[in-house]
Design a protein around this motif. Structure first.
Motif, PDB file in Angstrom:
ATOM      1  N   VAL A 101      15.251  57.582  13.568  1.00 56.16           N
ATOM      2  CA  VAL A 101      14.894  57.362  14.974  1.00 56.16           C
ATOM      3  C   VAL A 101      14.052  56.115  15.143  1.00 56.16           C
ATOM      4  CG1 VAL A 101      15.072  59.674  15.905  1.00 56.16           C
ATOM      5  CG2 VAL A 101      13.003  59.006  14.706  1.00 56.16           C
ATOM      6  N   GLY A 102      13.354  55.723  14.080  1.00 55.37           N
ATOM      7  CA  GLY A 102      12.517  54.537  14.173  1.00 55.37           C
ATOM      8  C   GLY A 102      13.320  53.288  14.479  1.00 55.37           C
ATOM      9  N   VAL A 103      14.583  53.279  14.073  1.00 50.56           N
ATOM     10  CA  VAL A 103      15.404  52.094  14.318  1.00 50.56           C
ATOM     11  C   VAL A 103      16.618  52.424  15.173  1.00 50.56           C
ATOM     12  CG1 VAL A 103      14.636  50.869  12.267  1.00 50.56           C
ATOM     13  CG2 VAL A 103      16.556  52.426  12.098  1.00 50.56           C
ATOM     14  N   LEU A 104      16.572  53.576  15.839  1.00 50.19           N
ATOM     15  CA  LEU A 104      17.714  53.972  16.675  1.00 50.19           C
ATOM     16  C   LEU A 104      17.995  52.937  17.762  1.00 50.19           C
ATOM     17  CD1 LEU A 104      19.818  55.968  17.794  1.00 50.19           C
ATOM     18  CD2 LEU A 104      17.983  57.077  19.054  1.00 50.19           C
ATOM     19  N   VAL A 105      16.935  52.522  18.460  1.00 48.61           N
ATOM     20  CA  VAL A 105      17.117  51.606  19.592  1.00 48.61           C
ATOM     21  C   VAL A 105      17.735  50.276  19.157  1.00 48.61           C
ATOM     22  CG1 VAL A 105      15.925  50.321  21.387  1.00 48.61           C
ATOM     23  CG2 VAL A 105      15.331  52.701  20.962  1.00 48.61           C
ATOM     24  N   PRO A 106      17.122  49.570  18.206  1.00 46.60           N
ATOM     25  CA  PRO A 106      17.734  48.298  17.804  1.00 46.60           C
ATOM     26  C   PRO A 106      19.143  48.460  17.243  1.00 46.60           C
ATOM     27  CG  PRO A 106      15.811  48.808  16.454  1.00 46.60           C
ATOM     28  CD  PRO A 106      15.823  49.787  17.559  1.00 46.60           C
ATOM     29  N   MET A 107      19.366  49.516  16.452  1.00 40.61           N
ATOM     30  CA  MET A 107      20.703  49.697  15.893  1.00 40.61           C
ATOM     31  C   MET A 107      21.718  49.900  17.001  1.00 40.61           C
ATOM     32  SD  MET A 107      20.662  49.146  12.824  1.00 40.61           S
ATOM     33  CE  MET A 107      22.303  49.641  12.326  1.00 40.61           C
ATOM     34  N   PHE A 108      21.330  50.689  17.989  1.00 46.45           N
ATOM     35  CA  PHE A 108      22.241  50.935  19.107  1.00 46.45           C
ATOM     36  C   PHE A 108      22.540  49.628  19.842  1.00 46.45           C
ATOM     37  CE2 PHE A 108      23.418  52.324  23.372  1.00 46.45           C
ATOM     38  CZ  PHE A 108      24.333  53.304  23.073  1.00 46.45           C
ATOM     39  N   LEU A 109      21.484  48.843  20.071  1.00 46.81           N
ATOM     40  CA  LEU A 109      21.689  47.579  20.797  1.00 46.81           C
ATOM     41  C   LEU A 109      22.515  46.591  19.975  1.00 46.81           C
ATOM     42  CD1 LEU A 109      18.153  47.134  22.401  1.00 46.81           C
ATOM     43  CD2 LEU A 109      20.267  47.932  23.480  1.00 46.81           C
ATOM     44  N   ILE A 110      22.217  46.496  18.678  1.00 47.37           N
ATOM     45  CA  ILE A 110      22.992  45.599  17.814  1.00 47.37           C
ATOM     46  C   ILE A 110      24.461  46.013  17.816  1.00 47.37           C
ATOM     47  CG2 ILE A 110      23.387  44.880  15.417  1.00 47.37           C
ATOM     48  CD1 ILE A 110      20.381  45.152  14.943  1.00 47.37           C
TER      49      ILE A 110
END
Lengths: 274, 337
Positions: free
Chosen positions: A119-128
């Protein structure tokens, strides 16, 4: 006398162990039983003897196109495992056979990447993924699962390679073996069991991964985890079909898991318990 | 007359071959092999101490390190960057530096406290069940029993069931208040069936997750148990130590390391329980089963609040890292052996 006591003890232990084991296994057993019932039977109360219909298995395919997510699961888990092995074998190799002073730090650091919560990198991964068009593609999921499991693969291979005695390599080198010869004739035969069990464990982990595979996929690339998770909403009370789909989804991994119990301990504890 | 004695002395000068072999393997394990440390300057020794007259170098750990470095740094720095930004996907025009607003917002959100408490309950609850149950089961399976192989297979199986399947079996076929097995059993006993996910939502989630992780704990503790020296056990038995004494003074200290490893590894995974919540309660009722991971997912992909979710993500990373430090220590100690 002592023998009689110990036989009695064995029977008591056996009975206790079997009761506990059956209770723990019961949900899986009941799922398989339910998958062989008709839908009305499935909600008609507890019964361990199904009418024995295979209709649900057929309908899971005809109504929900089961084969597609199954194929996605196979491609993603096998693909990510093979890529991870291709990257990890040279890494584990060099760390096991020609360690430098930094090897231990690198290993520990690799382990630490595994600690990063998804979850710590959910946002950037989703955006990438959204911006690069990787969202809902098998390639995207394969890449993510490769990276997630890479530390475990490196570690497992490292612990296996480290057990190959260095003297054998030295002896081969003294006898004039080239690096290629060393790899092909000496190391590979000794490393194959370790590589095989690493592969098995990684396939299991990739197959069951349920955060990224649900969040980064939709209709196209959804593997079985996402497929089953989506079953919960529209299918409502179609338990027999749900059970059939679930049985199919876990059967291959369950069988692989039974064969890799020992390796599992080692892989998941990063060699700390053997 | 002196000749044989002299020869003996000279042969004694070199260590016994067995000793030499032991030293060599010890060197190899600790990574300070005399062979590889020959050339300490990596720039002048591209082949890690391998003979340089060969054309090819041995394989390298470069690609793996670079890939993991990218995987580690790029998304994480993006998370940190976004956590200081005003960024809502529904309103992409309104962007800008937010300072600590997202952290304050996340921190003052009542759901945050609930999520932290739920996360804690899930981690502690599952750990308690799996460690106590795992030790008991491992002790039981370590006894000589009939059909040990099959029992082991039955016990280990839940671990291989993918989380959505595990959650759905339990939710529908076991815990359903109308048609579930537990409801049938309660009615059979003349009791009122329990509506698990309405009355005890968090407990239900904990039970499901514990069912999945109990095999893991059992398997690892059993493996550790089997490495306990039989002779030690027998000696203790001969000395008149009863079962409780043997367990307390011999077995438990022997298991301490494995228990530590189980606690730490499970904590890493339990902090991130997600799919089980998604398919059973979807975080509800209200926020009753929303843990930190699920709250971040809600903020990010249901409220489209990139900044807020990123701040939550940073908090989750910090929490996980605290646990990770202890795990790394436990594992690192093993590397030195």
């Amino acid at each position: 006398m002592a023998r009689a006591v110990s036989t009695r003890r064995k029977w008591i232990a056996t009975a206790a162990a079997w009761v506990v084991a059956l209770v723990i296994f019961f949900p899986i057993f009941y799922m398989v039983v339910t998958s062989l019932k008709t839908e009305p039977e499935a909600i008609a109360g507890i019964s361990l003897i199904p009418s024995g219909t295979f209709e649900n298995y057929v309908e899971v395919q005809t109504q929900r196109d089961y084969f597609k997510p199954f194929l996605n699961s196979v491609i993603i888990s096998l693909g990510s495992t093979l890529i991870a092995l291709l990257i990890a074998i040279p890494a584990a190799w060099s760390m096991a056979f020609s360690p430098t002073r930094r090897t231990k730090d690198i290993l520990m650091w690799m382990l630490s990447t595994k600690m990063m919560p998804a979850v710590g990198v959910l946002v950037p991964m989703f955006l990438i993924f959204r911006d690069t068009g990787l969202l809902d593609t098998r390639i995207g999921l394969t890449v993510v699962l490769t990276l997630i499991n890479l530390p475990i693969v490196v570690w497992m291979l490292y612990t296996y390679f480290r057990e190959i005695p260095g003297e054998i390599l030295e002896a081969a080198r003294m006898d004039g073996a080239t690096l290629m010869g060393e790899i092909v004739y000496v190391l590979t035969p000794m490393a194959v069991p370790g590589i095989a069990s690493t592969m098995l464990l990684n396939i299991i982990l990739a197959w069951n991964e349920a955060f990224w595979s649900i969040r980064l996929s939709a209709a196209n690339a959804a593997p079985l985890t996402a497929f089953i998770a989506s079953f919960s909403s529209p299918q409502g009370l179609f338990w027999a079909k749900l059970s059939a789909a679930s049985t199919l989804a876990i059967a291959p991994i369950l069988i692989m898991g039974w064969f890799s119990q020992r390796q599992l301990v080692r892989g998941l504890t990063f060699g700390a318990v053997k | 007359m002196h000749q044989p004695h002299k020869r003996l002395a000279r042969s004694n000068y070199l260590p016994h071959p067995e000793v030499r072999a032991q030293r060599a393997s010890k060197d190899a394990l600790s990574g300070k092999s005399r062979r590889t440390i020959r050339n300490r300057n990596p720039a002048r020794d591209p082949c890690h101490g391998y003979a340089t007259n060969q054309n090819a170098c041995p394989p390298d750990d470069g690609p793996a390190v670079v890939l993991l470095l990218i995987w580690m740094i790029v998304p994480l720095s993006m998370t940190i960057w976004y956590s200081f930004q005003n960024y809502n996907m529904l309103n992409p025009a309104m962007r800008g530096f937010a300072g600590f607003f997202n952290y304050v917002y996340f921190y003052t959100d009542p759901a945050f406290y609930q999520a932290i408490i739920n996360t804690l309950f899930i981690v502690v609850g599952v750990l308690f069940i799996t460690i106590v149950g795992g030790i008991a089961l491992a002790l039981l399976l370590d006894q000589p029993i009939f059909g040990q192989g099959i029992v082991r297979i039955l016990v280990i199986s839940p671990f291989f069931v993918m989380p959505p399947v595990a959650a759905l079996i339990w939710k529908n076929m076991i815990m359903h208040p109308g048609y579930g097995v537990l409801a049938d059993v309660s009615r059979f006993l003349g009791l009122q069936p329990v509506d698990w996910f309405a009355q005890y939502p968090l407990t239900s989630v904990i039970i499901i997750v514990a069912w999945q992780w109990l095999p893991f704990a059992t398997l690892i503790l059993l493996t550790a148990l089997q490495s306990l020296d039989e002779e030690q056990k027998e000696a203790a038995e001969m000395d008149g130590a009863n079962f409780a004494n043997r367990f307390w003074y011999l077995t438990l200290p022997h298991l301490a390391r494995a228990i530590t490893v189980v606690i730490l590894i499970q904590t890493i995974f339990l902090l991130a329980v997600y799919a089980e919540i998604l398919v059973t309660t979807n975080g509800g009722p209200g926020y009753a089963t929303t843990n930190l991971a699920f709250l971040i997912y809600r903020t990010a992909l249901l409220s489209y609040d990139v900044g807020g979710a990123s701040a939550g993500g940073v908090i989750a990373v910090v929490l996980a890292n605290i646990v990770a430090i202890f795990l790394m220590r436990a594992v690192g100690r093993n590397l030195d052996r």
